[in-house]
Design an enzyme around this catalytic site. Structure first.
Site, mmCIF file in Angstrom:
data_model
loop_
_atom_site.group_PDB
_atom_site.id
_atom_site.type_symbol
_atom_site.label_atom_id
_atom_site.label_comp_id
_atom_site.label_asym_id
_atom_site.label_seq_id
_atom_site.Cartn_x
_atom_site.Cartn_y
_atom_site.Cartn_z
ATOM 1 C CE1 TYR A 1 -3.300 -2.810 0.022
ATOM 2 C CE2 TYR A 1 -4.643 -1.482 1.411
ATOM 3 C CZ TYR A 1 -4.300 -2.281 0.661
ATOM 4 O OH TYR A 1 -5.555 -3.312 0.482
ATOM 5 C CG ASP B 1 -3.669 -20.412 1.703
ATOM 6 O OD1 ASP B 1 -3.143 -20.038 2.925
ATOM 7 O OD2 ASP B 1 -3.033 -21.246 0.874
ATOM 8 C CG ASP C 1 -8.188 -3.424 2.707
ATOM 9 O OD1 ASP C 1 -9.300 -3.402 3.139
ATOM 10 O OD2 ASP C 1 -7.955 -2.790 2.026
ATOM 11 C CG ASP D 1 -14.121 -5.419 3.576
ATOM 12 O OD1 ASP D 1 -13.835 -4.631 4.524
ATOM 13 O OD2 ASP D 1 -14.709 -5.260 2.340
#
Ligand code: ATP
Length: 338
Positions: free
Chosen positions: A123, A203, A227, A231
């Site tokens: 980022y 994963d 991030d 969610d």
């Protein structure tokens, strides 16, 4: 008196901001904590009006405040929040995923926090064109990994939870970057012998968040993985409308919903303001700890109990299976805070 900077944002941002202002007004008038709110511009609307997604004036005002509340912003999000996180060194992104009653949730009895490193990884925007190929640089440092690991263990220590930290990475593939992150977390873990420490590949973590989300306490991870996983975690407990977040540094903190500007429902008064109201709750918790101010902790608890109570009674917005408008929901929260 606490000075609160409030970025009103784009999309559903202004509606959620009105809700939070109403809640703060009631706290100011009825509880023992005084706040002074300054509304600030940032995001798509600010870009159109001033030519800058993050005007200098906004940054100056934020720096003069005790804390910042930020509603979601639209397409210019990267130029606002990613920049603010770096400018204010808000290195820890705290994203709780907690079960509330009566939710369209995959599972119940979930109470976890994702502690996401906020300043580096992919980022930092270091992307380069080499012919027809684009190269993105991923930076992971020992310092940043160490301070986020410390924050994760401290979070687990403070919580009434399972006292477990799960370090999420992909060090079997990204051996150098995630190898450093994993090794650094492991070293910090030695200083916290009472807290269980485990490694998990990202994963496997994505799968376990669906399969056995109740087994997590604190997840510590790098920026991009955090991030995405947060969610996912918010969806497992009932959706983005209930998901608050904090961006915390050593001196300053900013609180915002996990979700974006949700343009599809903007201006319709159907948005769930819980994400932003619960972000304000996290702000009071932080102000309470930072200033050793018990009355802030009491306010935080009142907000949490109010939201919990009304959804338990089936008073809900559309996203979580109800029919209340943003304003009606907010009025119900307020009536339980007083
Ligand atoms: P971003 O990329 O900026 O995170 P996004 O386009 O992925 O944004 P969000 O704006 O985060 O999407 O939200 C995804 C969807 O979830 C929205 O389109 C909306 O329908 C729903 N949603 C998000 N927040 C809320 C909320 N507070 N209340 C109700 N629904 C919401």
């Amino acid at each position: 008196m606490y000075k609160i900077a409030l970025i009103t944002g784009d999309g559903i941002g202004p509606e959620l901001s009105e809700s939070v202002i109403d809640v703060l007004d009631v706290i100011n008038d009825n509880l023992g904590v005084k706040v002074e709110v300054t509304k600030l511009q940032a995001g798509d609307a600010a870009l159109k009006k001033t030519g800058k997604a993050l005007p200098d004036e906004t940054v100056e005002q934020i720096k003069k405040s005790d804390a910042c509340l930020k509603a979601p912003v639209g397409e210019s999000a990267a130029d606002v929040i990613v920049v603010l996180r770096r400018l204010l060194d808000l290195y820890a992104n705290i994203r709780p995923a907690k079960s509330y009653p009566n939710m369209p949730a995959l599972k119940e009895n979930i109470d976890m926090v994702i502690v996401r490193e906020n300043t580096e990884d992919l980022y930092t925007g270091m992307e380069f064109e080499v012919g027809e190929t684009i190269i993105a640089l991923r930076s992971i440092s020992k310092n940043a990994s160490e301070r986020i690991a410390r924050h994760a263990f401290a979070t687990s220590e403070q919580r009434d939870g399972k006292r477990k930290v799960t370090c999420v990475h992909k060090s079997n593939v990204m051996r150098k970057t995630d190898g450093l992150f994993a090794k650094t977390c492991e070293q910090v873990a030695k200083r916290y012998p009472k807290i269980t420490f485990e490694h998990m590949y990202v994963d496997a973590c994505a799968m376990n968040l669906i399969r056995q989300p109740e087994s997590f306490d604190v997840i510590v991870t790098t920026n991009l993985f955090g991030d995405i996983l947060s969610d996912e975690a918010s969806q497992v407990v009932g959706g983005l409308g209930m998901a608050p977040a904090a961006n915390i540094g050593d001196r300053f903190a900013l609180f915002e919903p996990v979700h974006g500007a949700a343009f599809d429902i903007a201006g319709k008064q159907v948005a769930n303001p819980s994400s932003f109201i619960l972000s304000a709750k996290m702000m009071f918790e932080w102000l309470g700890i930072k200033n050793s101010d018990k009355s802030c902790q009491d306010v935080a608890k009142k907000i949490e109990d109010a939201v919990y109570g009304i959804v338990k009674d089936g008073i809900k917005t559309r996203d979580i299976g109800g029919n209340k408008s943003t304003k009606e929901f907010t009025q119900n929260v307020i009536s339980r805070i007083i």
